[in-house]
Design a protein around this motif. Sequence first.
Motif, mmCIF file in Angstrom:
data_model
loop_
_atom_site.group_PDB
_atom_site.id
_atom_site.type_symbol
_atom_site.label_atom_id
_atom_site.label_comp_id
_atom_site.label_asym_id
_atom_site.label_seq_id
_atom_site.Cartn_x
_atom_site.Cartn_y
_atom_site.Cartn_z
ATOM 1 N N SER A 136 1.092 -0.936 11.248
ATOM 2 C CA SER A 136 -0.274 -0.842 10.725
ATOM 3 C C SER A 136 -0.323 -1.251 9.263
ATOM 4 N N HIS A 137 0.646 -0.756 8.470
ATOM 5 C CA HIS A 137 0.667 -1.111 7.046
ATOM 6 C C HIS A 137 1.039 -2.576 6.844
ATOM 7 N N THR A 140 -2.275 -4.340 7.650
ATOM 8 C CA THR A 140 -3.304 -3.946 6.677
ATOM 9 C C THR A 140 -2.604 -3.206 5.549
ATOM 10 N N PRO A 142 -1.407 -1.106 2.422
ATOM 11 C CA PRO A 142 -2.059 0.000 1.721
ATOM 12 C C PRO A 142 -2.787 -0.456 0.462
ATOM 13 N N ARG A 143 -4.064 -0.063 0.393
ATOM 14 C CA ARG A 143 -4.899 -0.318 -0.779
ATOM 15 C C ARG A 143 -4.964 -1.789 -1.136
ATOM 16 N N GLY A 326 -6.872 6.967 -5.067
ATOM 17 C CA GLY A 326 -7.904 6.045 -4.618
ATOM 18 C C GLY A 326 -9.050 5.914 -5.594
ATOM 19 N N GLY A 330 -9.236 1.652 -2.819
ATOM 20 C CA GLY A 330 -8.476 2.126 -1.679
ATOM 21 C C GLY A 330 -8.785 3.547 -1.269
ATOM 22 N N LYS A 332 -10.937 4.708 0.914
ATOM 23 C CA LYS A 332 -11.032 4.840 2.371
ATOM 24 C C LYS A 332 -9.647 4.850 3.005
ATOM 25 N N TRP A 333 -8.765 3.976 2.507
ATOM 26 C CA TRP A 333 -7.407 3.951 3.040
ATOM 27 C C TRP A 333 -6.708 5.264 2.754
ATOM 28 N N TRP A 337 -5.102 7.781 5.617
ATOM 29 C CA TRP A 337 -3.647 7.874 5.729
ATOM 30 C C TRP A 337 -3.077 9.033 4.900
#
Length: 545
Positions: A136-137, A140, A142-143, A326, A330, A332-333, A337
Amino acid sequence: MTVSGTSAATEDSRPPGDAPVQPDPCAPGIDRTVLGVAAAVSVLFVLWGILATDSLASVTSAALDWVASAFGWVFVLASTAFVVLSIWLALSRYGRVKLGRDDEKPEFSTVSWVAMMFSAGMGIGLMFWGAAEPLSHLGTPPRGLTEPNSQQAARVAMEYSFFHWALHPWAIYAVVGLSLAYFTFRKGRRGLISSAFFPLIGKRAEQGPGKAIDIFAIFATLFGSAVSLGLGALQINSGLTNLWDVPESTPLAIGIIAVLTVAFVVSAITGVKRGIQFLSNTNVVLAVALLFFLLVVGPTVFILNTLTASTGGYLYDLIPMSFRTGAFGGEKWMAGWTIFYWAWWISWTPFVGAFIARISRGRTIRQFVLGVVVIPSLVSFVWFSVFGGTAISLQLGGTDLSAAVAESPEAALFAVLREFPFFTVTAILVMVLVALFFVSGADAASVVMGTLSSRGNIEPKGWLVAMWGVLTGLVAAVLLLAGGLSALQSLTILAALPFLFVMVGMVVGLLRELRREPLSATMAPEIRALMIAAERPAPANSDAS
């Protein structure tokens, strides 16, 4: 100076007005207030989910957004503080303090001790996310730190996987487990979360405020366990689909939940020494077999390079990662997570902490921190390097796994194993491991909820354990009906928020009581022995004239 061979609390070592107590940890009796309130609210939640599923989904989603934006920084700051505290306690003079009498020996062997805490702590999560999270990372990052599916994205993916599964979660478990073990086995208190608040609120820890604390702990345990049961059901459902084309569906997942619920209730009733210990040791053997198989048939050199480089990168970036909220992008990420993970671990701390405390009697604080924080973190490094490293190697080598992971994360591990020989055998092994990991974790949760609702009795009545087990299964089924994985994540964060503040209170109470430990309890064993020998009266000289 008098050196005592036992360290049971005395009246002088307690706060003013806090009379010494010496409860029997196996004393019978149900706390009707704690049980009644916790059970009633849990049943109302189940009814809400059955009768108004859409309403439950919308409310939890809106509440999640508010908590993540308003309290995300609290989760980040607190989890990092727990890591620092654990390290300090292990290195300080308090590291020599025994969780029990000074002459007490550990109840379980080190291998069984580590196996049980690992199975209860995160076994099922590792099976679900071992390949899914790095993939997943990778797709997409992270941030938005780098380009998707690049070498740089692979490095970031592994470092964040380590970050979410190593020192931070185990330090979160450690502070609760250490506090409970200390107050239960060294200070003679009952095995309740509220017992850690005696240094702060005295006898009120056994009254209304203490009961409220234990009720919060039951809620966090119930919903944290339900999330894991839901994840396990989804992954077993995916395994059936990959093997025999059984369609994935919510009714089938609920049926799997029903079967697993019956299994872990039966296991829980058999007790720690028989059921949980046997299952935990079995889990470790099967998990090591799966790891070894993939290490041999998979990209061995890439896995070993990944383990080495990712461990170094994780340790190098640990401090900046630990304080990111965040605020500068980022958010939402982070909510989906990191904050979800910190909340998930916190929601598990009442039962994992209580379970770890239950099996850690006789160990020193230093041994406890080493066994609970460092050893499982090393195992997590190896686990993600093997499963995540293999998945990333396949993806970068041209095998497209990202689409499958984006659609259903529970299918990621099966998609990886399909690329290697003996897929039917390994897929069945994964499903067995998921089931056993959940049973060994959920039965511990049921026993702990029984303990919390029966005045700290470490051997609660069978019907009480069964009741909490059934409620856990019902909550998991309701969450799947209300929105699957997203609903599971939402409720985890909501359940963890109030208990986070309970954890802070437990830490303050523990530190206050540790300061009252006699100097002899914090000495090295050899120095203590010399002092005892020096204080013994000299033998009479029979040759004296």
